[in-house]
Write a protein that holds these residues in place. Structure first.
Motif, mmCIF file in Angstrom:
data_model
loop_
_atom_site.group_PDB
_atom_site.id
_atom_site.type_symbol
_atom_site.label_atom_id
_atom_site.label_comp_id
_atom_site.label_asym_id
_atom_site.label_seq_id
_atom_site.Cartn_x
_atom_site.Cartn_y
_atom_site.Cartn_z
ATOM 1 N N ARG A 1 -6.909 -63.814 36.740
ATOM 2 C CA ARG A 1 -5.728 -64.573 36.308
ATOM 3 C C ARG A 1 -5.948 -65.177 34.921
ATOM 4 O O ARG A 1 -5.015 -65.256 34.119
ATOM 5 C CB ARG A 1 -5.413 -65.672 37.325
ATOM 6 N N ALA B 1 -3.693 -64.570 31.697
ATOM 7 C CA ALA B 1 -3.132 -65.719 30.972
ATOM 8 C C ALA B 1 -3.435 -65.632 29.479
ATOM 9 O O ALA B 1 -2.649 -66.101 28.646
ATOM 10 C CB ALA B 1 -3.686 -67.019 31.545
ATOM 11 N N GLY C 1 -0.580 -64.117 27.794
ATOM 12 C CA GLY C 1 0.731 -64.724 27.971
ATOM 13 C C GLY C 1 1.377 -64.496 29.319
ATOM 14 O O GLY C 1 2.571 -64.765 29.471
ATOM 15 N N SER D 1 1.713 -65.895 32.761
ATOM 16 C CA SER D 1 1.452 -67.103 33.538
ATOM 17 C C SER D 1 1.119 -66.743 34.981
ATOM 18 O O SER D 1 1.249 -65.587 35.402
ATOM 19 C CB SER D 1 2.681 -68.012 33.521
ATOM 20 N N GLN D 2 0.730 -67.740 35.740
ATOM 21 C CA GLN D 2 0.391 -67.505 37.149
ATOM 22 C C GLN D 2 1.571 -66.907 37.897
ATOM 23 O O GLN D 2 1.410 -66.001 38.717
ATOM 24 C CB GLN D 2 -0.036 -68.821 37.814
ATOM 25 N N GLU D 3 2.773 -67.398 37.579
ATOM 26 C CA GLU D 3 3.975 -66.869 38.234
ATOM 27 C C GLU D 3 4.179 -65.393 37.906
ATOM 28 O O GLU D 3 4.429 -64.569 38.793
ATOM 29 C CB GLU D 3 5.199 -67.676 37.794
ATOM 30 N N LYS D 4 4.049 -65.038 36.630
ATOM 31 C CA LYS D 4 4.245 -63.652 36.220
ATOM 32 C C LYS D 4 3.110 -62.754 36.715
ATOM 33 O O LYS D 4 3.323 -61.585 37.014
ATOM 34 C CB LYS D 4 4.332 -63.561 34.696
ATOM 35 N N GLU E 1 6.823 -58.236 29.053
ATOM 36 C CA GLU E 1 5.781 -58.652 30.005
ATOM 37 C C GLU E 1 4.927 -57.458 30.438
ATOM 38 O O GLU E 1 3.712 -57.586 30.621
ATOM 39 C CB GLU E 1 6.437 -59.336 31.208
#
Length: 614
Positions: free
Chosen positions: A407, A411, A414, A416-419, A431
């Motif tokens: 993770r 990160a 770019g 994020s944890q959600e993506k 993305e």
């Protein structure tokens, strides 16, 4: 003028624009900018009548002809040149009417055909197609024989050829190579109508646009000048806005403190009540919008001796077809190389050779032991496992790595944890590109080979990539149509042309000039006769030098006027006495500088006129 008045646009439950207004004068060249997903393409659909507004209205000039790139081509049996020519509807109708016209109508039809330049239509269409990379042999080929990328070029050619007063272009360079992008920029500079351009290409936004419309807080904000001027102006505005918000917050706290202390004391009740009314009437300033943050962070490679790759008389191709030959090149451990050359010349083939995805047909390649190469190509996004998340996919490639580090690696690019835990099929193009960057750099490569890395990145993403490449300590091989990226990353230019790759000794400006000269030469049907061509008189070189000086001054005046407009905007803001005095001094100095440059321009123009008459 295009008037956009208080429009509200929603898609599903998402509000993209709310009571947004902007006015676009005739002849403006406008860059439309904003983060991905803010609604730029939706605005185009609204302007074209393909998307309804919930509120507000849009007014176009009476009879304005609007052109844009078609999303699909229905008649793919049609030839390329025939398709482009068919976009001039009036010409087509007039030519068709000639077949049935009587004698009295013929003169009128021919007069109209002459007025709209029908006789030069084929030449103009051919020049556009050539500029976008089509060969003469392609002109008669049916559309169905071309790939999706080339059909996008054809659709762009059709939009450019169609007679128009307003031209809407949405990311027109995404399917072009650098060579076609250079031609397109030059062509659009000559466009006399109103241009609205959605683009993440900072170079084109700076060199072509004289106004910027920025999507922010569901509003449309117009700025004078190019993208760099917009960015400077907006930075100043945000600084002032932040100070105003902080000042108001301090005032609110002071009033609220008095109210809380004295509202229940009889002797202070009136004063407390008065301050409550002041607090209620105080205008609420809009919040400072969150600045979009983007990041790229390539891992540091292991130190290695140069050269990392040595090519000795190498040939490469597909099956029995040789694409590139006689390659004799070295790549050092800190080289920054941009590959130039039109699509189809072999740039991607060369990148695949260096990355090991293609083996040489002859010759020898020597690579440093333990050399790791990171290879990025946009088509790789089609090979991603869409049913997995980014985190799951990277875990399959790095099974020994704990999830926390997986993770953290995502990160760094770019995501994020959600993506990182979102199914890949639901990620945007940008993305997915970030995921590809994370994948290609997982082994800390010593060489990054990047084939069109910016296609799905917005301006902030491109800036972050540029910064990351400039801090990266390995070698970089770059294939891109993004001139801004080439200018600020590449130290060396290699030209892929005539079935080989060689060092290009000029700079990017010289390469651009050579491309445009080639296109202009190709447009000339007749070869000049040296016996009849006028000789250059003694004034020729002086005229050429003065023209260059005039153009230089014109650019400076444009820049100074943009700065003047920015200062004029600052006069409308609340300033203390010292700020106002300093601004007035700067403004007077700037005004004087503009007058001096304008006088110099007049003197040179007069001198040029006299020399031309001689």
């Amino acid at each position: 003028m295009i008037d956009i008045n208080n429009i509200t646009v929603r898609i599903s439950n998402k509000t993209l624009l709310e009571n947004a207004s902007v006015h676009i004068a005739d002849g403006w060249k406008v860059g439309i900018v904003g983060v991905n997903g803010c609604g730029k393409s939706t605005l185009f659909r609204v302007l074209l009548g393909q998307q309804e507004t919930e509120l507000g209205e849009i007014n176009f000039p009476n009879g304005a002809r609007v052109s844009t790139v078609a999303q699909e081509m229905k008649n793919i049996e049609m030839g390329v040149l025939e398709y482009v020519l068919s976009q001039d509807k009036e010409r087509q109708e007039l030519l068709e009417s000639l077949k049935t016209a009587n004698e009295s109508e013929l003169a009128e039809i021919h007069e109209r055909l002459n007025f709209i330049g029908a006789s030069s239509a084929e030449g103009r269409a051919s020049a556009i197609l050539s500029g976008l990379g089509f060969s003469n042999e392609d002109f008669l080929r049916p559309i169905k024989e071309f790939s999706g990328g080339w059909r996008m070029r054809l659709a762009l050619a059709a939009a450019l050829f169609a007679p128009s007063d307003i031209l809407l272009l949405d990311e027109p360079t995404n399917h072009l190579d650098l060579e076609a992008s250079v031609w397109l920029e030059s062509h659009l500079k000559k466009y006399r109508g109103t241009l609205l351009l959605i683009s993440h290409d900072r170079y084109i936004l700076n060199d072509l646009c004289n106004h910027i419309i920025h999507f922010e807080n569901k509003k449309l904000n117009a700025y004078n000048g190019n993208y760099d001027t917009f960015q400077t102006t907006r930075t100043l505005q945000r600084t002032v806005q932040a100070k105003q918000i902080a000042k108001q917050e301090q005032q609110r706290k002071h009033l609220q403190s008095f109210i809380d202390r004295f509202r229940y004391k009889a002797t202070k009740a009136k004063q407390a009540q008065s301050r409550m009314k002041m607090l209620e009437k105080m205008e609420v300033l809009p919040p400072l919008s969150n600045e979009y943050s983007s990041s790229f962070d390539f891992p540091e490679p292991l130190p290695m001796a140069s050269p990392l790759i040595k090519l000795d008389s190498v040939s490469v191709g597909y099956d029995d077809k040789v694409v590139l030959k006689n390659l004799n090149l070295n790549i050092g451990n800190d080289d920054r190389i941009a590959l130039l050359g039109a699509n189809g010349n072999g740039k991607s083939t060369f990148a695949k050779l260096l990355s090991g995805r293609l083996q040489p047909m002859s010759g020898n390649i020597v690579k440093s032991s333990k050399l790791e190469i990171g290879y990025f190509a946009q088509h790789q996004s089609e090979e991603l496992p869409l049913d997995m998340s980014a985190c799951q996919y990277l875990s399959t490639l790095m099974p020994e790595m704990p999830e926390t580090k997986i993770r953290a690696h995502l990160a760094a690019f770019g995501l994020s944890q959600e993506k990182a835990t979102t199914q890949i099929s639901l990620l945007s193009g940008g993305e997915k590109a970030r995921l590809l960057f994370a994948v290609m750099s997982r082994k800390s490569p010593s060489i990054l080979i990047l084939d069109e890395p910016t296609n799905h990145l917005d301006i902030e993403g491109r800036d972050a990539l540029l910064e990351a490449l400039n801090t990266y300590k390995g070698a970089v091989i770059l294939i891109t149509h993004d001139l801004h990226l080439v200018e600020l990353v590449a130290d060396d230019l290699w030209l892929v042309k005539n079935h080989t790759c060689k060092v290009y000794n000029g700079d990017l400006a010289e390469y651009k000039e050579s491309l445009l000269n080639e296109k202009n030469t190709a447009k000339k049907v007749e070869t000049p006769n040296p016996k009849t061509e006028p000789k250059k008189n003694n004034n020729y070189f002086e005229i050429k030098q003065i023209n260059a000086e005039i153009k230089k001054i014109e650019k400076l005046i444009e820049k100074l006027n943009a700065e003047k407009a920015k200062m004029e905007d600052k006069f409308t803001q609340t300033l203390d006495t010292s700020e106002l005095i300093a601004l007035q001094k700067d403004f007077a100095y700037l005004q004087n500088e503009i007058e001096m440059q304008e006088n110099e321009w007049l003197n040179l123009s007069e001198k040029l006129q006299n020399l031309s008459e001689i």
